[in-house]
Design a protein around this motif. Structure first.
Motif, PDB file in Angstrom:
ATOM      1  N   HIS A 225       0.822  -1.213   0.000  1.00 51.84           N
ATOM      2  CA  HIS A 225       0.000   0.000   0.000  1.00 51.84           C
ATOM      3  C   HIS A 225       0.864   1.275   0.000  1.00 51.84           C
ATOM      4  O   HIS A 225       0.546   2.265  -0.672  1.00 51.84           O
TER       5      HIS A 225
ATOM      6  N   HIS B 200       1.148   4.676  -2.549  1.00 54.94           N
ATOM      7  CA  HIS B 200       1.258   6.114  -2.254  1.00 54.94           C
ATOM      8  C   HIS B 200       2.549   6.675  -2.858  1.00 54.94           C
ATOM      9  O   HIS B 200       2.566   7.769  -3.412  1.00 54.94           O
TER      10      HIS B 200
ATOM     11  N   ASP C 135      -6.572   7.370   0.067  1.00 59.10           N
ATOM     12  CA  ASP C 135      -6.549   5.997  -0.453  1.00 59.10           C
ATOM     13  C   ASP C 135      -7.452   5.855  -1.676  1.00 59.10           C
ATOM     14  O   ASP C 135      -8.574   6.370  -1.694  1.00 59.10           O
TER      15      ASP C 135
HETATM   16 ZN    ZN Z   1      -3.055   5.161   2.642  1.00 58.89          ZN
END
Ligand code: ZN
Ligand code: KG4
Length: 356
Positions: free
Chosen positions: A115, A119, A311
């Motif tokens: 994850h 980003h 997100d």
């Molecule tokens: Zn995040």
């Protein structure tokens, strides 16, 4: 090249299809997102069990919607990517298992994406920022400086030793009786407040290195609020929100100065790009401070558009695409991980066929 990406590591269920079009504006072919904000709001934070169930309920529909808006079928995809961690393990399992099932059923390659790598690379999706760059990743779960050297090559310069910056915003907002998420609410309220009224401690300011600490600040905010009496006025709250925001920004800028120096030591003239990502990057005061700081150090400053800071599925699809074109694919045994530091990825086995 067309890659589907799935994100379920926290409280957003998200899915997107991206391509490697030369024009960044044409890369996101479709994206769908279900925000679970309303499910979690009554609890003042994300409840993992509620999040997992909501992901299960919504993900299949979002995948179908992403493909429909992209005008594609599963068979048109080149690869399927999903967040494999770090995050709330139940949610990560929902997304990763869905991706594995689709990959198995269609015989397409699976890419298990970190994850944080999503980003870290999102600014290449939106702006083609070249390697290497210095990244400040500030979200509800993370607060760290990373040197992004290449796909899969990250060096962490500093991180929080307790709470993340977004978490500090959320906890302060809770103390002030504002809703969740706290960041936007504090930023709004701070506009009406006197930022110099409360002198809150500046954790680690002036210390060497670029680690963060925010848990003491939360206690200081609570004490400052108590000092206003049993019924603090709206102005008291606005002043405290403004003072808190000023303090967090001062700490981040102080740490960023050290991070820029460390980046310069290792990369010299090639270390000229500063990038910010993560939900807290939505904060206009922080952005303005970082724009100034970067200019003072002769660096370019880039932040992905807001929808790519928080997100989303596109950043996972894009990280999947960047890995896929270097031959970095995963097998169906790829584990879901609650913890997965990004700089540990360098130690991971090299993938067959990888060019870099
Ligand atoms: Zn995040
Ligand atoms: O990246 P994100 O959507 O999710 C995580 O991976 O954590 O970040 C959410 C965090 C929350 O803590 C939220 O309060 C914070 O980002 N945030 C902000 C702002 N908008 C969102 N913090 C400060 N100022 C904002 N405008």
């Amino acid at each position: 090249m067309r890659v589907l990406g799935i994100e379920t590591s926290c409280d957003e269920t998200a899915c997107a299809v991206v391509t490697d079009a030369a024009d960044p504006a044409r890369r996101i072919v479709s994206h769908s997102l279900f925000s679970q904000l309303r499910e979690h709001a009554p609890y003042g934070g994300v409840v993992p069990e509620i999040a997992s169930r909501a992901h299960i309920e919504h993900l299949d529909g979002l995948v179908a919607e992403s493909l429909r808006t992209a005008g594609m079928k599963l068979g048109d995809l080149d690869a399927i990517a999903a967040t494999a961690g770090p995050g709330l393990i139940g949610g990560v399992m929902v997304g990763l298992t869905t991706a594995k099932t689709l990959a198995y059923a269609t015989n397409k390659p699976l890419i298990a994406v970190n994850h944080l790598e999503g980003h870290a690379l999102s600014v290449r999706l939106s702006d083609d920022v070249p390697f290497p760059y210095l990244l400040l990743l500030v979200s509800g779960g993370h607060c760290q400086f990373l040197v992004v050297e290449a796909v899969g090559r990250y060096r962490r310069l500093g991180t929080t030793i307790d709470d993340a910056a977004g978490e500090a915003f959320d906890k302060t907002a809770k103390l002030l009786g504002l809703g969740y998420p706290g960041g936007p609410a504090i930023e709004r309220l701070a506009k009406q407040g006197n930022a110099t009224r409360f002198n809150l401690p500046l954790p680690l300011k002036g210390k060497p290195g670029c680690d963060f600490s925010f848990s003491g600040l939360k206690t200081a905010v609570r004490l400052a609020l108590e000092s206003c009496g049993a019924n603090p006025s709206d102005q008291d709250k606005a002043d405290l929100a403004a003072s808190f925001q000023r303090t967090v920004m001062a700490v981040i800028l102080d740490r960023a100065k050290n991070a820029i120096a460390l980046f310069g030591e290792s990369h010299g003239a090639s270390g000229k790009h500063f990038v910010v990502a993560g939900g807290v990057a939505a904060n206009a005061v922080l952005r303005a401070g970082l724009v100034d700081l970067s200019a003072q150090h002769g660096m370019t400053f880039t932040a992905p558009p807001m929808a790519l800071c928080t997100d989303n599925g596109a950043m996972i699809a894009w990280a999947g695409l960047e890995r896929f074109r270097l031959g970095m694919i995963d097998d169906l045994e790829a584990p879901a991980r609650a913890r997965w530091p990004l700089d540990a990825m360098a130690a991971a086995k090299p993938f067959a066929g990888a060019k870099a």
